[in-house]
Scaffold this motif. Structure first.
Motif, PDB file in Angstrom:
ATOM      1  N   VAL A  60      72.872  63.493  53.923  1.00 24.20           N
ATOM      2  CA  VAL A  60      72.920  64.809  53.294  1.00 24.20           C
ATOM      3  C   VAL A  60      74.222  65.509  53.687  1.00 24.20           C
ATOM      4  N   PRO A  61      75.074  65.847  52.737  1.00 23.81           N
ATOM      5  CA  PRO A  61      76.352  66.487  53.064  1.00 23.81           C
ATOM      6  C   PRO A  61      76.152  67.863  53.695  1.00 23.81           C
ATOM      7  N   VAL A  62      76.941  68.172  54.717  1.00 18.22           N
ATOM      8  CA  VAL A  62      76.873  69.505  55.323  1.00 18.22           C
ATOM      9  C   VAL A  62      77.609  70.514  54.456  1.00 18.22           C
ATOM     10  N   SER A  63      78.505  70.026  53.620  1.00 20.07           N
ATOM     11  CA  SER A  63      79.238  70.876  52.683  1.00 20.07           C
ATOM     12  C   SER A  63      79.449  70.093  51.401  1.00 20.07           C
ATOM     13  N   PRO A  64      79.077  70.651  50.254  1.00 22.43           N
ATOM     14  CA  PRO A  64      79.218  69.898  49.004  1.00 22.43           C
ATOM     15  C   PRO A  64      80.659  69.736  48.548  1.00 22.43           C
ATOM     16  N   THR A  65      81.506  70.693  48.895  1.00 24.82           N
ATOM     17  CA  THR A  65      82.895  70.635  48.418  1.00 24.82           C
ATOM     18  C   THR A  65      83.882  71.095  49.490  1.00 24.82           C
ATOM     19  N   PRO A  66      84.010  70.350  50.596  1.00 25.02           N
ATOM     20  CA  PRO A  66      84.984  70.743  51.611  1.00 25.02           C
ATOM     21  C   PRO A  66      86.404  70.608  51.070  1.00 25.02           C
ATOM     22  N   PHE A 104      80.343  60.509  53.672  1.00 24.56           N
ATOM     23  CA  PHE A 104      79.360  61.118  52.784  1.00 24.56           C
ATOM     24  C   PHE A 104      78.764  62.376  53.413  1.00 24.56           C
ATOM     25  N   ALA A 105      78.416  62.311  54.687  1.00 25.05           N
ATOM     26  CA  ALA A 105      77.788  63.458  55.345  1.00 25.05           C
ATOM     27  C   ALA A 105      78.735  64.641  55.464  1.00 25.05           C
ATOM     28  N   LEU A 106      80.029  64.376  55.510  1.00 23.38           N
ATOM     29  CA  LEU A 106      81.025  65.441  55.578  1.00 23.38           C
ATOM     30  C   LEU A 106      81.308  66.046  54.205  1.00 23.38           C
ATOM     31  N   ASP A 186      79.105  63.082  68.981  1.00 25.48           N
ATOM     32  CA  ASP A 186      79.838  64.307  68.633  1.00 25.48           C
ATOM     33  C   ASP A 186      81.336  64.057  68.519  1.00 25.48           C
ATOM     34  N   ALA A 187      81.905  63.384  69.512  1.00 25.44           N
ATOM     35  CA  ALA A 187      83.342  63.118  69.508  1.00 25.44           C
ATOM     36  C   ALA A 187      83.731  62.249  68.326  1.00 25.44           C
ATOM     37  N   GLN A 188      82.879  61.302  68.003  1.00 31.83           N
ATOM     38  CA  GLN A 188      83.165  60.407  66.888  1.00 31.83           C
ATOM     39  C   GLN A 188      83.188  61.157  65.556  1.00 31.83           C
ATOM     40  N   LEU A 189      82.209  62.024  65.350  1.00 35.12           N
ATOM     41  CA  LEU A 189      82.148  62.802  64.114  1.00 35.12           C
ATOM     42  C   LEU A 189      83.332  63.748  63.995  1.00 35.12           C
ATOM     43  N   ARG A 190      83.685  64.384  65.099  1.00 39.42           N
ATOM     44  CA  ARG A 190      84.826  65.306  65.072  1.00 39.42           C
ATOM     45  C   ARG A 190      86.128  64.564  64.802  1.00 39.42           C
ATOM     46  N   ALA A 191      86.254  63.358  65.333  1.00 38.84           N
ATOM     47  CA  ALA A 191      87.474  62.580  65.116  1.00 38.84           C
ATOM     48  C   ALA A 191      87.639  62.229  63.641  1.00 38.84           C
ATOM     49  N   VAL A 192      86.542  61.831  62.988  1.00 40.75           N
ATOM     50  CA  VAL A 192      86.605  61.495  61.564  1.00 40.75           C
ATOM     51  C   VAL A 192      86.935  62.737  60.748  1.00 40.75           C
ATOM     52  N   ALA A 193      86.269  63.842  61.041  1.00 47.65           N
ATOM     53  CA  ALA A 193      86.498  65.072  60.286  1.00 47.65           C
ATOM     54  C   ALA A 193      87.933  65.566  60.453  1.00 47.65           C
ATOM     55  N   THR A 194      88.463  65.467  61.661  1.00 47.22           N
ATOM     56  CA  THR A 194      89.837  65.896  61.914  1.00 47.22           C
ATOM     57  C   THR A 194      90.823  65.050  61.129  1.00 47.22           C
ATOM     58  N   ALA A 195      90.605  63.738  61.118  1.00 48.50           N
ATOM     59  CA  ALA A 195      91.508  62.832  60.403  1.00 48.50           C
ATOM     60  C   ALA A 195      91.489  63.087  58.905  1.00 48.50           C
ATOM     61  N   LEU A 196      90.378  63.609  58.387  1.00 46.10           N
ATOM     62  CA  LEU A 196      90.264  63.875  56.953  1.00 46.10           C
ATOM     63  C   LEU A 196      90.621  65.316  56.599  1.00 46.10           C
ATOM     64  N   GLY A 202      83.244  69.035  60.213  1.00 53.03           N
ATOM     65  CA  GLY A 202      82.893  68.225  61.372  1.00 53.03           C
ATOM     66  C   GLY A 202      82.082  69.011  62.382  1.00 53.03           C
ATOM     67  N   ASP A 203      82.494  70.260  62.636  1.00 57.91           N
ATOM     68  CA  ASP A 203      81.741  71.105  63.566  1.00 57.91           C
ATOM     69  C   ASP A 203      80.324  71.342  63.059  1.00 57.91           C
ATOM     70  N   ALA A 204      80.191  71.563  61.748  1.00 55.51           N
ATOM     71  CA  ALA A 204      78.871  71.797  61.169  1.00 55.51           C
ATOM     72  C   ALA A 204      77.993  70.555  61.273  1.00 55.51           C
ATOM     73  N   LEU A 205      78.597  69.397  61.067  1.00 60.46           N
ATOM     74  CA  LEU A 205      77.843  68.152  61.154  1.00 60.46           C
ATOM     75  C   LEU A 205      77.415  67.872  62.589  1.00 60.46           C
ATOM     76  N   VAL A 206      78.289  68.171  63.540  1.00 61.07           N
ATOM     77  CA  VAL A 206      77.945  68.007  64.953  1.00 61.07           C
ATOM     78  C   VAL A 206      76.784  68.924  65.327  1.00 61.07           C
ATOM     79  N   ALA A 207      76.851  70.180  64.883  1.00 58.49           N
ATOM     80  CA  ALA A 207      75.775  71.127  65.201  1.00 58.49           C
ATOM     81  C   ALA A 207      74.445  70.653  64.636  1.00 58.49           C
ATOM     82  N   ARG A 208      74.466  70.158  63.399  1.00 56.83           N
ATOM     83  CA  ARG A 208      73.230  69.661  62.795  1.00 56.83           C
ATOM     84  C   ARG A 208      72.699  68.437  63.541  1.00 56.83           C
ATOM     85  N   THR A 209      73.595  67.526  63.876  1.00 60.21           N
ATOM     86  CA  THR A 209      73.196  66.307  64.572  1.00 60.21           C
ATOM     87  C   THR A 209      72.636  66.612  65.952  1.00 60.21           C
TER      88      THR A 209
END
Length: 350
Positions: A60-66, A104-106, A186-196, A202-209
């Protein structure tokens, strides 16, 4: 419902594809555990086979249109500085499906143009698979997709060569850590979000996770001994592997309040061949398997015919939990969902 008596043993195992490759590097020495002494436990677990299921087949995406903020320069896990200027065509490749799931989740699933075989949820079904044979990435096939960025790591045996080939072709390759643990999510998700270029997503996905992981831990019974759970990888009756320290399953088992049976039995490798005698003596209260792996041995009835299984507490009470191959050890964006589903199934919680 059975109240278990767990036992501590003396010191003395993809995803379908996730573990298939790992098995190639596993210890082939059969596990032999010593005699064990009884240690009463007040943990009450439901008997019978059960399947752990996620609430949604797709991430489930944390944001539909980042909106990516680019360019961005990151330091990769292999100590390279990589600048990403475009994320309109993403290829995500690792042994576990972690990066494809995270994309997808991002909220950038529409930008994914190539994936590994472990990224197998319905929303990704039409995206080309570029890992032939499961974990061997085909550089030519990737280049043909015209990616603007590739996410990968050393969980693929060809990762270093692939990185060199794609970099030489002018494609930014962001490599992450190959380690998969709940603590490293958490670090893994933030790394992917930062690279994209979408750190806020990424912060929102970490909080949800993190919230989901906390919910999973809240389901664990308090003041009770930890049930011993054996992660068993199977591909037919001729290949049975027990997970140990570093398998990834050990981290997940710990999160839901269990004790990894392989680690408790004294394993030092992530995956080790298991004899019937070793399985009996390790006394797992629960067997945890991937769904396709369980099916490959003939389901629960077929599993019970494998020497040693019916003589364990888990086998006697048919206490086998299975979960989709693309979910159980995917880690990252669905770690929280997986932990909650597994805890509910393990303890019989709604």
């Amino acid at each position: 419902m059975t109240t278990l008596s767990t036992r501590a043993a003396a010191p003395i195992l993809a995803l379908a594809v996730v573990v298939t490759t790992a098995v190639g590097a596993c210890s082939t020495a059969p596990l032999d555990v010593g005699s064990s002494g009884a240690s009463p436990s007040s943990v009450s677990l439901p008997d019978g086979p059960r399947t752990a299921r996620l609430p949604s087949a797709d991430p489930v995406p944390v944001s539909p249109t980042p909106v990516p903020q680019l360019p961005v320069t990151v330091t990769t896990a292999d100590n390279r500085r990589v600048t990403v200027i475009d994320v309109s065509r993403i290829v995500a490749l690792d042994r576990y499906g972690t990066y494809g799931t995270a994309v997808f989740a991002l909220g950038l699933g529409r930008n994914l143009v190539g994936r590994d075989i472990a990224t197998k949820f319905p929303a990704a079904a039409s995206i080309p698979v570029v890992t032939t044979g499961g974990t061997d990435a085909n550089a030519e096939a990737i280049i043909a997709l015209r990616p603007t960025v590739v996410l990968t790591d050393a969980s693929l045996p060809s990762a270093n060569v692939l990185t060199d080939q794609l970099t030489a072709a002018g494609i930014p390759v962001v490599t992450g850590t190959a380690e998969r643990t709940v603590a490293g999510t958490d670090a893994q998700l933030r790394a992917v979000a930062t690279a994209l270029g979408i750190p806020a997503a990424g912060d929102a996905l970490v909080a949800r996770t993190d919230s989901q992981i906390a919910a999973a831990r809240a389901l664990v019974p308090r003041d009770a001994d930890r049930p011993r759970i054996a992660f068993v990888y199977a591909r037919g009756t001729g290949l049975l592997i027990l997970g140990g320290p570093g398998s990834g399953a050990d981290s997940l088992i710990d999160t839901v309040g269990g004790q990894d049976a392989g680690t408790a039995a004294g394993l030092t490798d992530a995956f080790t061949s298991l004899t019937s005698e070793g399985l009996i003596k390790s006394r797992p209260d629960v067997l945890l398997m991937m769904t396709d792996g369980l099916a490959s041995v003939g389901g629960v009835d077929g599993l019970e015919k494998i020497p040693g299984v019916s003589e364990t507490p888990a086998g006697r009470d048919r206490r086998i939990i299975d979960m989709d191959d693309g979910e159980l050890l995917s880690f990252g964006a669905r770690t929280g969902d997986v932990a909650v589903a597994l805890a509910r199934t393990l303890y019989g919680r709604p």
